[in-house]
Design an enzyme around this catalytic site. Structure first.
Site, PDB file in Angstrom:
ATOM      1  N   HIS A 184       0.832  -1.199   0.000  1.00 44.78           N
ATOM      2  CA  HIS A 184       0.000   0.000   0.000  1.00 44.78           C
ATOM      3  C   HIS A 184       0.869   1.253   0.000  1.00 44.78           C
ATOM      4  O   HIS A 184       0.454   2.304  -0.480  1.00 44.78           O
ATOM      5  CB  HIS A 184      -0.915   0.031   1.235  1.00 44.78           C
ATOM      6  CG  HIS A 184      -2.002  -0.990   1.203  1.00 44.78           C
ATOM      7  ND1 HIS A 184      -1.828  -2.262   1.698  1.00 44.78           N
ATOM      8  CD2 HIS A 184      -3.275  -0.938   0.735  1.00 44.78           C
ATOM      9  CE1 HIS A 184      -2.956  -2.942   1.542  1.00 44.78           C
ATOM     10  NE2 HIS A 184      -3.840  -2.176   0.973  1.00 44.78           N
ATOM     11  N   ASP A 256      -4.679  -5.967  -7.774  1.00 43.83           N
ATOM     12  CA  ASP A 256      -4.847  -5.268  -6.514  1.00 43.83           C
ATOM     13  C   ASP A 256      -5.043  -3.790  -6.861  1.00 43.83           C
ATOM     14  O   ASP A 256      -4.822  -3.361  -7.996  1.00 43.83           O
ATOM     15  CB  ASP A 256      -3.615  -5.486  -5.623  1.00 43.83           C
ATOM     16  CG  ASP A 256      -3.950  -5.422  -4.134  1.00 43.83           C
ATOM     17  OD1 ASP A 256      -5.031  -4.919  -3.789  1.00 43.83           O
ATOM     18  OD2 ASP A 256      -3.125  -5.866  -3.324  1.00 43.83           O
TER      19      ASP A 256
END
Length: 484
Positions: A184, A256
């Protein structure tokens, strides 16, 4: 001049968007009519079951075959129960119990809840093999550190979800379990030869392919031997040569979130990342959580531009849109989900609790919860023993590295201490805090994160729950004798 309508619709057919709030805005529904593949629901979209069902019905009015996705892993990653914590234990607890039929039952129950709310795709299970104790983003989301055990439970999870008519998406290919960075925030590197991946990280993916998983999610990780300087999400060697040609996967490859730093920084923005992912072999592009109409149009325009300037072959985009449409059209068994046993999640969590040492310290304890941050994947979900304790059990909070052990000694007085934490082994100052208390008081440590090899010197007992869901907390309180 606007986009060619046919090309715009084609590009939209590869995109999974999102929106803010409990009610789908008009643009979110209108774009579905224009060909947008679907939306992912996050915690901000979930208030209560009736509201979620109304939202999915409104979205389906935009187009009946819309993909409605959610990250509902159970355990530490829940969207439906983000306000209270999941009623189901997560993968680490299920792996610790090591009963594949239980894993199948839990995932069938999760799938049944999703299906009843109109959701069609669960971005689960996580099938990464958590071989790094310091892993900041997988941990208890993994079934364990043994590839064979993870493979068996991954296949059981897929079977359970899909038995309820909800498509499963195994993640994160080719394996996020050996990383010590969070994609992230940055691009993690797993610098091992492909032979190590095949032995350590890939067996669960082989198992879910054999189990008929409908989708696989890519990892924003760099494996230099396969991906060069970029992430697996942009690597044809990973998505086509390895996943499709070697492992025989024929379903949809989902990225993702492209807003994550592991992808967006590597490509120079979400739009270029979308082009690179499609060119590499991805089919459905998860834009992320912070999405509006302008961002969707920007990404679609970049895909159309990629077709025009040669970065993308139109046939590749048509292939991706076709696989996405096939995922949207898939439905599960006509008889629907099986009945769920009462308290299935709690019973499973109770079986997972592992006790080392002696729990028989005399007297009602002081229960101390050590503050722990959450990952973006987890979100800020309540955890700990607090919701399960009677009113007469004394409680306190501590911050490792800041709370003076003497302050907690004063609060404890003559009572034993139950110290509750998550990932205490890698929380700065936590080891010192625990061992300072254990030098003067009977201390029981309850580890609700990934239980590493560290055990606190002087502690009377060490209790591992293998997760911090509502079910895990209730089970721990029961084992400690603090609740009936």
């Amino acid at each position: 001049m606007g986009l060619d309508p046919g090309l715009r619709r084609l590009a939209l057919g590869t995109l999974l968007a999102a929106y803010a709030g409990p009610v789908p805005p008009d643009w979110a529904v209108d774009l579905l009519a224009d060909g947008l593949a679907g939306h992912t629901l996050f915690g901000t979209n979930v208030h209560d079951p009736a509201q979620v069902a109304a939202s999915t019905a409104a979205l389906r009015a935009g187009r009946p075959d819309v993909i409605l996705a959610i990250d509902e892993e159970g355990g530490d990653v829940t969207r439906l129960a983000h306000a209270t914590g999941s009623p189901y234990p997560g993968n680490a607890a299920l792996g610790a119990v090591d009963d594949p039929d239980l894993t199948r039952q839990v995932y069938a129950a999760i799938g049944g809840e999703l299906a009843a709310l109109g959701l069609t795709l669960d971005l689960a299970p996580t099938v990464d093999v958590n071989t790094a104790d310091e892993n900041p983003v997988i941990g208890t989301r993994s079934f364990g550190a043994d590839p064979k055990r993870v493979a068996v439970h991954s296949a059981a999870a897929v079977a359970g979800l899909q038995s309820a008519g909800v498509a499963a998406c195994a993640k994160h290919f080719p394996g996020h379990g050996a990383t010590v960075a969070d994609s992230h925030h940055e691009l993690p590197t797993v610098d091992v030869p492909p032979a190590v991946l095949r032995e350590r990280d890939l067996p669960p993916f082989a198992a879910v392919v054999d189990a008929g998983v409908r989708a696989v999610m890519t990892a924003h990780i760099r494996v230099p031997a396969l991906t060069g300087d970029g992430p697996a999400t942009f690597s044809r060697a990973v998505l086509v040569d390895l996943l499709r040609d070697e492992y025989g996967f024929t379903g949809a490859v989902i990225t993702d979130a492209l807003e994550m730093k592991g992808a967006a920084l590597a490509a120079g923005g979400v739009g270029p990342a979308a082009v690179r992912a499609l060119a590499a072999g991805a089919d459905l592009l998860c834009i992320g959580a912070k999405v509006d109409a302008a961002l969707v149009e920007l990404v679609a325009a970049e895909i159309v531009a990629g077709i025009g300037d040669g970065r993308l072959d139109r046939a590749r985009v048509e292939e991706a849109a076709g696989r996405t449409a096939a995922l949207a059209a898939w439905t599960g068994p006509a008889d629907g989900p099986a009945p769920v046993a009462a308290d299935l999640g709690y019973a499973a969590a109770l079986r997972a609790v592992h006790v080392e040492g002696d729990l028989t310290a005399a007297g009602a304890p002081l229960v101390v919860q050590v503050h722990a941050t959450s990952t973006i994947a987890e979100g800020r979900v309540p955890w700990g023993l607090g919701p399960h304790l009677p009113a007469d059990v004394a409680q306190a909070r501590a911050v490792a590295g800041e709370t003076d052990p003497a302050e907690l000694r004063g609060l404890a007085g003559d009572r034993p201490v139950v110290l509750v934490g998550r990932h205490l082994h890698r929380l700065p100052g936590a080891r010192e805090l625990v061992e300072a208390l254990a030098a003067t008081h009977p201390v029981t440590v309850v580890e609700m994160g990934w239980p590493a090899a560290w055990r606190p010197a002087g502690a009377r007992a060490f209790v591992a729950t293998y997760g911090a869901s509502h079910a895990n907390g209730r089970a721990a309180a029961k084992v400690l004798g603090l609740t009936d």
